[in-house]
Write a protein that holds these residues in place. Structure first.
Motif, mmCIF file in Angstrom:
data_model
loop_
_atom_site.group_PDB
_atom_site.id
_atom_site.type_symbol
_atom_site.label_atom_id
_atom_site.label_comp_id
_atom_site.label_asym_id
_atom_site.label_seq_id
_atom_site.Cartn_x
_atom_site.Cartn_y
_atom_site.Cartn_z
ATOM 1 N N SER A 104 -6.455 -17.588 12.454
ATOM 2 C CA SER A 104 -6.348 -18.020 11.061
ATOM 3 C C SER A 104 -5.151 -17.302 10.446
ATOM 4 O O SER A 104 -4.044 -17.421 10.943
ATOM 5 N N VAL A 105 -5.383 -16.503 9.421
ATOM 6 C CA VAL A 105 -4.258 -15.823 8.768
ATOM 7 C C VAL A 105 -3.894 -14.504 9.433
ATOM 8 O O VAL A 105 -2.867 -13.919 9.106
ATOM 9 N N GLY A 106 -4.724 -14.009 10.320
ATOM 10 C CA GLY A 106 -4.399 -12.836 11.118
ATOM 11 C C GLY A 106 -3.892 -11.661 10.311
ATOM 12 O O GLY A 106 -4.562 -11.157 9.424
ATOM 13 N N GLU A 107 -2.658 -11.220 10.601
ATOM 14 C CA GLU A 107 -2.041 -10.079 9.920
ATOM 15 C C GLU A 107 -1.778 -10.342 8.440
ATOM 16 O O GLU A 107 -1.534 -9.415 7.672
ATOM 17 N N GLY A 108 -1.813 -11.603 8.036
ATOM 18 C CA GLY A 108 -1.526 -11.949 6.649
ATOM 19 C C GLY A 108 -2.439 -11.272 5.653
ATOM 20 O O GLY A 108 -2.018 -10.948 4.535
ATOM 21 N N VAL A 109 -3.679 -11.029 6.032
ATOM 22 C CA VAL A 109 -4.615 -10.359 5.115
ATOM 23 C C VAL A 109 -4.135 -8.934 4.841
ATOM 24 O O VAL A 109 -4.029 -8.509 3.689
ATOM 25 N N GLY A 110 -3.837 -8.198 5.882
ATOM 26 C CA GLY A 110 -3.350 -6.828 5.713
ATOM 27 C C GLY A 110 -2.007 -6.777 5.008
ATOM 28 O O GLY A 110 -1.780 -5.922 4.142
ATOM 29 N N GLU A 111 -1.106 -7.695 5.355
ATOM 30 C CA GLU A 111 0.207 -7.727 4.711
ATOM 31 C C GLU A 111 0.069 -7.982 3.208
ATOM 32 O O GLU A 111 0.750 -7.352 2.396
ATOM 33 N N THR A 112 -0.814 -8.895 2.848
ATOM 34 C CA THR A 112 -1.050 -9.180 1.432
ATOM 35 C C THR A 112 -1.624 -7.969 0.716
ATOM 36 O O THR A 112 -1.161 -7.593 -0.365
ATOM 37 N N MET A 113 -2.615 -7.336 1.313
ATOM 38 C CA MET A 113 -3.245 -6.183 0.663
ATOM 39 C C MET A 113 -2.291 -4.998 0.571
ATOM 40 O O MET A 113 -2.381 -4.205 -0.368
ATOM 41 N N ASN A 114 -1.357 -4.882 1.504
ATOM 42 C CA ASN A 114 -0.366 -3.803 1.427
ATOM 43 C C ASN A 114 0.556 -3.947 0.217
ATOM 44 O O ASN A 114 1.181 -2.978 -0.196
ATOM 45 N N THR A 115 0.636 -5.122 -0.364
ATOM 46 C CA THR A 115 1.454 -5.310 -1.556
ATOM 47 C C THR A 115 0.739 -4.849 -2.823
ATOM 48 O O THR A 115 1.376 -4.729 -3.874
ATOM 49 N N VAL A 116 -0.567 -4.586 -2.737
ATOM 50 C CA VAL A 116 -1.330 -4.230 -3.944
ATOM 51 C C VAL A 116 -2.089 -2.913 -3.817
ATOM 52 O O VAL A 116 -2.731 -2.477 -4.775
ATOM 53 N N ALA A 117 -2.040 -2.268 -2.650
ATOM 54 C CA ALA A 117 -2.837 -1.060 -2.453
ATOM 55 C C ALA A 117 -2.096 -0.047 -1.582
ATOM 56 O O ALA A 117 -1.281 -0.419 -0.730
ATOM 57 N N HIS A 118 -2.402 1.233 -1.822
ATOM 58 C CA HIS A 118 -1.801 2.326 -1.054
ATOM 59 C C HIS A 118 -2.481 2.548 0.294
ATOM 60 O O HIS A 118 -1.830 2.858 1.272
ATOM 61 N N ASN A 119 -3.803 2.439 0.317
ATOM 62 C CA ASN A 119 -4.590 2.868 1.461
ATOM 63 C C ASN A 119 -5.256 1.661 2.117
ATOM 64 O O ASN A 119 -6.419 1.375 1.868
ATOM 65 N N VAL A 120 -4.494 0.945 2.962
ATOM 66 C CA VAL A 120 -4.995 -0.277 3.586
ATOM 67 C C VAL A 120 -5.173 -0.063 5.080
ATOM 68 O O VAL A 120 -4.251 0.369 5.770
ATOM 69 N N GLN A 121 -6.361 -0.351 5.548
ATOM 70 C CA GLN A 121 -6.622 -0.412 6.981
ATOM 71 C C GLN A 121 -6.705 -1.894 7.326
ATOM 72 O O GLN A 121 -7.459 -2.637 6.690
#
Length: 155
Positions: A104-121
């Protein structure tokens, strides 16, 4: 707006779901056709029939349930504007777990969250489509258990 068939089959519902009311009129009484297709087309692994039946039965049980499922999409303009305002306040500081299915969106979820948060796993679950919890429940539970362990251990 136009793309290859495989992509159109997976994303056409976004515009349809945002319609003011004709979508409800077309889907009401046919929830099994509409949502059955959506659950099927965005899954890499077929979802269990009992789960699909449960979701469809819930959406068909009350007209507000169906309306609410569409309202999520109808509110996207407001949500996007609110997100812009939130970002002006700075990045989120709480830990975030971003999980995507590889098919599906794969890495896109993490990439998106990295634009709005400091501490993303970020975690991409292989052999999984859009419905991560249903397609890979053991992997999802393991990821959540590990991610939430520090808070659980603190009491």
């Amino acid at each position: 707006m136009l793309g290859p068939e495989w992509l159109n089959d997976r994303v056409w519902h976004i515009g349809f779901n945002r319609l003011a009311e004709v979508n409800e009129q077309l889907v009401r009484g046919r929830e099994d056709i509409y949502f059955g297709f959506e659950f099927d087309i965005n899954a890499l692994k077929k979802l269990p029939d009992y789960a699909v039946r449960y979701y469809i039965r819930t959406l068909a049980a009350h007209r507000d349930a169906l309306r609410g499922s569409f309202n999520f999409y109808r509110a996207l303009d407001t949500t996007l504007a609110q997100n812009v305002e939130r970002q002006k306040a700075g990045l989120l500081t709480m830990p975030i777990l971003a999980i995507g299915g590889a098919a599906s969106v794969g890495e896109g979820v993490g990439e998106t969250m990295n634009t709005v948060a400091h501490n993303v796993q970020s975690l991409v679950i292989p052999d999984c489509g859009h419905w991560v919890a249903e397609e890979a429940p053991e992997e999802m539970l393991a990821a959540l258990t590990t991610f939430l362990a520090p808070d659980r251990d603190r009491g």
